[in-house]
Design a protein around this motif. Structure first.
Motif, PDB file in Angstrom:
ATOM      1  N   LYS B 256       0.825  -1.212   0.000  1.00  0.00           N
ATOM      2  CA  LYS B 256       0.000   0.000   0.000  1.00  0.00           C
ATOM      3  C   LYS B 256       0.852   1.252   0.000  1.00  0.00           C
ATOM      4  CE  LYS B 256      -3.113  -3.009   0.417  1.00  0.00           C
ATOM      5  NZ  LYS B 256      -2.225  -4.144   0.538  1.00  0.00           N
ATOM      6  N   THR B 259       0.920   2.556  -3.526  1.00  0.00           N
ATOM      7  CA  THR B 259      -0.272   3.289  -3.966  1.00  0.00           C
ATOM      8  C   THR B 259      -0.410   4.593  -3.201  1.00  0.00           C
ATOM      9  OG1 THR B 259      -1.503   1.934  -2.421  1.00  0.00           O
ATOM     10  CG2 THR B 259      -1.588   1.308  -4.721  1.00  0.00           C
ATOM     11  N   TYR B 260      -0.050   4.550  -1.919  1.00  0.00           N
ATOM     12  CA  TYR B 260      -0.081   5.774  -1.127  1.00  0.00           C
ATOM     13  C   TYR B 260       0.850   6.810  -1.730  1.00  0.00           C
ATOM     14  CZ  TYR B 260       1.036   8.919   2.733  1.00  0.00           C
ATOM     15  OH  TYR B 260       1.270  10.029   3.501  1.00  0.00           O
ATOM     16  N   MET B 314      -3.970  -5.299  -6.736  1.00  0.00           N
ATOM     17  CA  MET B 314      -3.324  -3.996  -6.713  1.00  0.00           C
ATOM     18  C   MET B 314      -3.481  -3.314  -8.070  1.00  0.00           C
ATOM     19  SD  MET B 314      -2.340  -3.691  -3.654  1.00  0.00           S
ATOM     20  CE  MET B 314      -1.337  -2.224  -3.622  1.00  0.00           C
ATOM     21  N   ILE B 317      -6.695  -1.617  -7.932  1.00  0.00           N
ATOM     22  CA  ILE B 317      -6.586  -0.412  -7.109  1.00  0.00           C
ATOM     23  C   ILE B 317      -5.931   0.713  -7.904  1.00  0.00           C
ATOM     24  CG2 ILE B 317      -5.479   0.591  -5.080  1.00  0.00           C
ATOM     25  CD1 ILE B 317      -5.796  -2.064  -3.694  1.00  0.00           C
ATOM     26  N   MET B 336      -7.688  -0.820  -0.736  1.00  0.00           N
ATOM     27  CA  MET B 336      -6.383  -1.008  -0.114  1.00  0.00           C
ATOM     28  C   MET B 336      -6.559  -1.629   1.259  1.00  0.00           C
ATOM     29  SD  MET B 336      -3.973   2.259  -0.707  1.00  0.00           S
ATOM     30  CE  MET B 336      -4.552   3.498  -1.820  1.00  0.00           C
TER      31      MET B 336
END
Lengths: 100, 532, 630
Positions: B256, B259-260, B314, B317, B336
């Motif tokens: 994550k 993606t963060y 993912m 996402i 997430m």
């Protein structure tokens, strides 16, 4: 007065001799002596230039260099002695532990 | 709140690690209990964050800021609607991970737990840092405990796996560092002030050319972390070789961070570059979804199957993030969290099987349901959560993600919807081969059903799964303001260049501004002031 | 009040799931059955309450809480009651209750008894959510929920590979349909702005939805329907689903879950009517499936498989009804079919129970002597499904075919008629093979041959009763316009399209044709299996190829496997081995190797000799000086 050029020329000559000797000779002792020669060549240059420039700075540096040379000689010779005890030789080609 | 709660949450695990150092390594049980205690206290502290968090405020809350090393390097922490949940996910899963390692890790327990605690601190630090230097420090700091966790306590190919993981991630991070430094110099040239604050950098308006390179620097680092196709291959190896708890944290939280990173840095800092690269990134995300799913179908090891399913999830996402609308981004953040729970749970499940069978190969199982009925229910629920069955967490995230994608591109959504079928295919097939059918392998008959400790750490996850599936309001409403602000940053900035310059004038402008970055930045700050 | 309907089985399922292990078996039985009965009671009360409410204030909606909300995506947990959902709740809870009771007897000796009732209650809950959801998303929740329970119940005896495979197959094939369904929902959200049924209908009536968009959405939703309702091309899971316990087949794969697609189409009738094309497609697929499945039922030897194909076929009829605009007729058939099909399945289960699990009809025969309750009830079901007058099946099937004819869909009507012949034929083939003729029962089974316990036969009798009388609420137009109570009840929901009217004599003609066709089928079956039992063997001998194709279900499963499944799996494996491992990983490992190689290549610089290092110094200094000076 001896012109500055002669001193510098002598210094360069001595340095060159030292360099050549360093690369030609195969045993550590002689290579060491060559290093000393190079150092002294540098000293000579410093003294000459100091006189020419009229500044004592160069002569002070010479003292530093002499001191360093002495210390280096002491330590270096001690190392050579110990290496000789290990390897029974002072030929430079035999010191290859740092290979790779 | 004058009590520095965020620093506490971030560094309390470090205090735990330090305490553990001084306790003799023979007292393994004491280590275990202490580690659980420290992680639980951290969880409790983070819950305070939740209760006092105001979902209607877009700016970061619980901010702590103080000068540190000077030259723009400050100690600046804060959480907003996007990072709050990631912090909570971390603090929630850590005690569970520690509990799952109770009997799994037998040698060098002390060092293991110390690394776990340090890992927790590093991860939380990444999510709460608002200063780029601090962020980078934590980003790298998180790699080191992970390196050891995989490299020392992992499987037979652990050294290869951990080196691959660390080197690939670091390669990306290095490029990100260069980008950070470039930003740093740009900001200085624009304002004469040294700063590494994220919110200061948001104000920079950069030439699209430059943006492109900087964006790539950041994006590459995060793309490797997510992992996006084609940078995904470190993940199956890392997961297969890592110990259970390592896999859980790796899949649930570490991924994550990628993606963060996109949400916090790559996108709002470089909106024009984002627009330019959006088709490529969306394509890679879509490929990730389908490719990950297809690869998962043919894996022989349960863990690598779950690893590839992570690639697929993912991908969804990321595709939702790139949809750049409210539903997509909120769906992505929700997914997430949801993926963190479901995949974390699946790895815990695999860990339970591994502790009994000492193998993770599907062919070595079969008929386990008859032997472990309670376990089969838990496995089923976790699997269905990953499949995205309504009523559980996966559905809410998935439907919001797909809808967000749909709003931006129907074609992408149609293709992405295949994940609905693929996930069911590979997960149900695996579940059937492992749990159903007659028992063929004699070893299976020796399996004991779940013990109290295992129940103890799986039940909270199951409860959260149902909570997230049935009442998502708890989670969604805290995100609204921050996500809206993010989208605002991304969308409205896109228009600055377009409206102001429109076409050929833009190029001219670009050239002249390119040579005078100070003018450019000045203009940008003036614009910003005018807007405010 | 009506929103309590799903609550009872839901709560029961939850209690059984968590505490079932510690509850005594009797308590489980009572709780499970009573919870569904409670739902039924509330359904009945709600039904009567509904009759009082004027059409304008329908549907009644109760919002429990906002569920998912993000940006423009809004899905609340809202349940609604209107005539359509009311009928469905009555069918689901009523028939469901009877099946729960039956299961108490059927599953009495199974070690998974409690697990069974947990799943069955959960299913009832999900199905009720499906039919009572006030918006598409909630309906989808129920949709997936029943899919889950179907998976769990088909694979109930998971130690058997065949059962586990069947469950997995059902879930995955359903999911393919679901992907279409989800896309349909998204389009609606995009165009209408909400998934709420009231909003959707309002938007359609308000002209917001174009015909093209309506077609697209309707077709996507129909894809979902073909998955759930086992129509072409996604029907393949239903025959395999017979691996599950027979009451499951009765409830899920006959009366309720598989009819969810019909419910969906009826619920969205405005959409399908707006798009003319979608209705055509639905009708055509329904008709083709009806015939196609009927032909496969002709040669099956497994009693449950015949019924399974029959179900696929009958649902095809329901879709014919919807496709030609007669949604009420389609729902009517759904309603009657629930009774006689579940009756048939439960009676078949009774037969199997009597024969200790035998389901091959070749090992049955002459059972009517031994099963005095099962036989007559089964017969009633068979007569009903064949479309013999005075029983429910006749009224509903006739309604569909008549409407098809009236709308000018002669091709569909013809297919439907042919299907009716086949239906009558294969049903009575089943009856004659099982209950009449020579006894071919295995010795061991014969020793334990006994009629089923009352807990199983009473539901059979009740269902038989309804199979007879249920049709009378929907009498054909020949008996007067007002006679179709069923259709009129549904009017607020099913907005009548342009209903063509036929002359009275045409109507009677059609009725007579249907009856003739049904009796024809029965007679042929009589000839084949009773009068001259050698006939089937002679026919098979003359047409071996045809028989093989039909018996192997047209090799559809094999075709799907070869065209979709195997290539996908093998292709992925190949990609994994050659691309992921060799190319991508190769690139990464290659980079690492390159770095190593570069290191090795340059290592000659580190010779270990002082002289070489000194030379390097010298060269460096020289270069540097040179650079400085020049």
């Amino acid at each position: 007065m001896i012109p500055l050029g002669y001193f510098i020329g002598l210094s360069v000559l001595l340095f060159a001799l030292g360099v050549i000797a360093f690369f030609i000779k195969r045993d550590l002792m002689t290579m060491f002596m060559a290093v000393e020669v190079m150092l002294n060549a540098a000293n000579l240059a410093f003294v000459a230039l100091a006189k020419a420039a009229g500044s004592p700075a160069g002569q002070v540096i010479v003292f530093f260099v002499i001191t360093v040379a002495a210390a280096e000689a002491a330590v270096g010779l001690a190392i050579i002695l110990l290496v000789f005890r290990q390897k029974k030789s002072i030929k430079a080609e035999d010191m290859r532990l740092m290979k790779g | 709140m004058s009590f520095p709660i965020l620093s506490f949450v971030t560094f309390f695990p470090v205090a735990g690690a330090v305490l553990l150092i001084f306790i003799a390594k023979e007292r393994a049980n004491l280590h275990r209990y202490l580690a659980v205690a420290f992680t639980l206290i951290t969880l409790a502290a983070s819950l305070i964050l939740y209760f006092h968090f105001d979902g209607s405020v877009a700016d970061p809350q619980f901010v702590e800021k103080s000068g540190w090393l000077g030259y723009g390097i400050n100690y600046h922490l804060g959480v907003d609607g996007i990072s709050l949940w990631l912090v909570l996910l971390t603090t929630f899963l850590m005690p569970i991970a520690v509990l799952s390692s109770w009997t799994y890790i037998q040698k060098r327990v002390k060092e293991y737990l110390i690394f776990m605690l340090l890992l927790e601190a590093g991860i939380i630090g990444v999510f709460v840092s608002l200063n780029l230097f601090l962020f980078y420090v934590f980003w790298e700091a998180m790699l080191i405990p992970m390196y050891f966790l995989i490299g020392v306590w992992g499987g037979p190919r652990r050294v290869y796996a951990t080196l691959k993981f660390v080197l690939m991630t670091m390669f990306g991070s290095l490029l990100m560092l260069v980008a950070i430094l470039v930003l740093y110099s740009f900001y200085y040239r624009a304002t004469g002030v040294y700063s590494l604050e994220i919110f200061d950098f948001y104000k920079l308006v950069l030439n699209p050319q430059v943006q492109g390179w900087l964006f790539l620097g950041f994006a590459l680092a995060f793309a490797i972390k997510v992992p996006m196709f084609p940078f995904h291959t470190w993940l199956p190896d890392a997961h297969v070789e890592a110990p259970t708890a390592g896999s859980v944290i790796l899949a649930a939280v570490l991924l994550k961070m990628g993606t963060y990173g996109f949400l916090r840095f790559a996108m709002p800092l470089f909106p024009d570059a984002l627009e330019k690269f959006l088709p490529l990134l969306s394509l890679l995300a879509l490929i990730g979804i389908i490719y990950g799913g297809l690869m998962a179908l043919v894996q022989k090891d349960i863990k690598s199957l779950v690893a590839y399913s992570s690639v697929s999830h993912m991908g969804l996402i990321m595709l939702a993030v790139f949809s750049l609308n409210m539903e997509g981004v909120e769906g992505a953040i929700y997914q997430m969290l949801s993926h963190g729970l479901s995949t974390g749970a699946l790895f815990l499940i695999v860990g339970i099987l591994y502790e009994r069978a000492h193998t993770r190969l599907i062919k070595d199982f079969g008929g386990v349901s008859s032997q472990m009925p309670v376990f089969s229910v838990f496995f089923l629920i976790c699997m269905l959560s990953s499949v995205g069955l309504p009523g559980l967490n996966g559905f809410v995230g998935e439907i919001l993600c797909l809808f967000g994608i749909f709003k931006s591109s129907q074609l992408l959504a149609i293709l992405a919807a295949s994940t609905v079928i693929l996930a069911a295919a590979y997960l149900l097939w695996m579940y059937q081969r492992v749990m159903h059918g007659p028992i063929v392998n004699a070893k299976v008959r020796t399996f004991k059903d779940m013990n109290r400790r295992e129940l103890g750490y799986l039940v909270p996850i199951i409860i959260m799964m149902f909570w997230m599936g049935i009442y998502p309001q708890t989670f969604l409403r805290k995100m609204d303001a921050s996500v809206a602000r993010l989208l605002d940053r991304v969308h409205n900035r896109e228009r600055i260049f377009a409206t102001e310059t429109g076409g050929t004038v833009l190029r001219e402008r670009e050239r002249s501004l390119e040579t005078r970055p100070d003018l450019l930045a000045e203009k940008a700050l003036i614009d910003l002031e005018e807007k405010e | 009040m009506f929103w309590l309907i799903p609550l009872f089985p839901g709560a029961s399922a939850l209690i059984l799931a968590v505490f079932g292990k510690w509850l005594p078996k009797k308590a489980v039985s009572w709780q499970a059955c009573l919870s569904v009965f409670a739902s039924f009671v509330v359904s009945v009360i709600s039904f009567f309450g509904l009759l009082q409410i004027p059409a304008e204030s329908l549907p009644l909606v109760k919002t429990l809480f906002p569920w998912i909300q993000s940006g423009s995506f809004q899905a609340d947990l809202s349940l609604q009651l209107d005539p359509l959902s009311s009928i469905m709740t009555l069918v689901v809870s009523g028939v469901g209750f009877l099946i729960h009771v039956y299961s108490v007897g059927y599953m009495a000796h199974d070690k998974g008894y409690k697990r069974y009732f947990t799943y069955l209650n959960l299913f009832t809950f999900a199905m009720l959510i499906l039919v009572m959801g006030a918006n598409l998303v909630l309906m989808f929740v129920g949709w997936e929920g029943v899919g889950l329970c179907s998976y769990l119940l088909i694979g109930f005896w998971f130690e058997k590979h065949s059962a586990a495979n069947a469950g997995k197959k059902a879930f995955i094939v359903n999911r393919i349909g679901d992907a279409g369904f989800i896309l349909g929902i998204f389009f609606i959200l995009l165009v209408v702005g909400s998934g709420d049924f009231r909003a959707i209908n309002g938007a359609i009536q308000g002209g917001v939805v174009t015909q093209g968009m309506a077609t697209l959405i309707a077709l996507l939703l129909f894809v979902g329907a073909t998955g759930k309702s086992a129509q072409i091309p996604l029907y393949v899971w239903l025959p395999d689903a017979m691996e599950g316990p027979t009451p499951v087949s009765a409830l899920i794969h006959a009366a309720t879950m598989v009819t969810a697609g019909v419910y969906l189409v009826s619920r969205m009738n405005l959409l399908f009517t707006l798009s003319g094309v979608a209705g055509q497609v639905v009708g055509l697929i329904g008709a083709v499936t009806a015939i196609f499945a009927a032909t496969m039922a002709l040669t099956q030897n497994d009693i449950k498989r015949v019924l399974a194909y029959s179900t696929i076929s009958q649902i095809g009829y329901m879709f014919i009804g919807c496709g030609v605009g007669a949604y009420a007729a389609g729902m009517f058939h759904l309603y009657t079919h629930a009774f006689f099909k579940s009756l048939l399945f439960l009676a078949a289960g009774s037969v199997m129970h009597a024969l200790s699990g035998e389901l091959d009809m070749r090992k049955m025969g002459g059972l009517r002597k031994y099963l005095p309750l099962t036989y007559p009830t089964f017969l009633v079901g068979a007569i009903a499904i064949a479309g013999v007058p005075f029983l429910s099946g006749f009224f509903s099937k006739d309604a569909i075919l008549t409407r098809a004819f009236a709308q000018g869909q002669y091709f569909i009507w013809a297919l439907g008629l042919m299907g009716a012949v086949l239906t009558a034929f294969y049903m009575f083939r089943l009856v004659f093979l099982t209950f009449f003729g020579q006894e071919r029962i295995e010795q061991q089974a014969k020793e334990h041959l006994h009629e089923s316990p009352r807990v199983m036969t009473v539901p059979l009798v009740i269902l038989a009763f309804f199979a007879i009388v249920a049709g009378y609420v929907g009498l054909p137009v020949v008996f007067g316009e007002k006679a179709n109570l069923f259709g009129r009840f549904l009017e607020p929901v099913i907005h009548p399209g342009s209903e063509a009217h036929l002359g009275l004599s045409t109507e009677w003609m059609l009725i007579l044709i249907s009856v003739a066709v049904a009796l024809c089928g029965i007679y042929i079956a009589y000839v084949f299996y009773l009068k001259s039992p050698q006939t089937p063997h002679r026919v098979v001998a003359r047409f071996p190829f045809l028989y093989r194709v039909l018996h192997n279900k047209y090799y559809v499963d094999e075709a799907y496997n070869a065209v979709f499944v195997k290539p996908l799996v093998n292709g992925s494996r190949a990609v994994y081995d050659h691309f992921d491992l060799r190319v991508i990983d190769g690139a990464i490992d290659g980079t690492a190797a390159a770095a190593g190689f570069a290191g090795k290549a340059l290592s000659w610089l580190q010779s270990g000799l002082v002289k070489d290092y000194a030379l390097a110094f010298l060269l460096g200094v020289a270069l540097f000086l040179g650079f400085l000076l020049f």
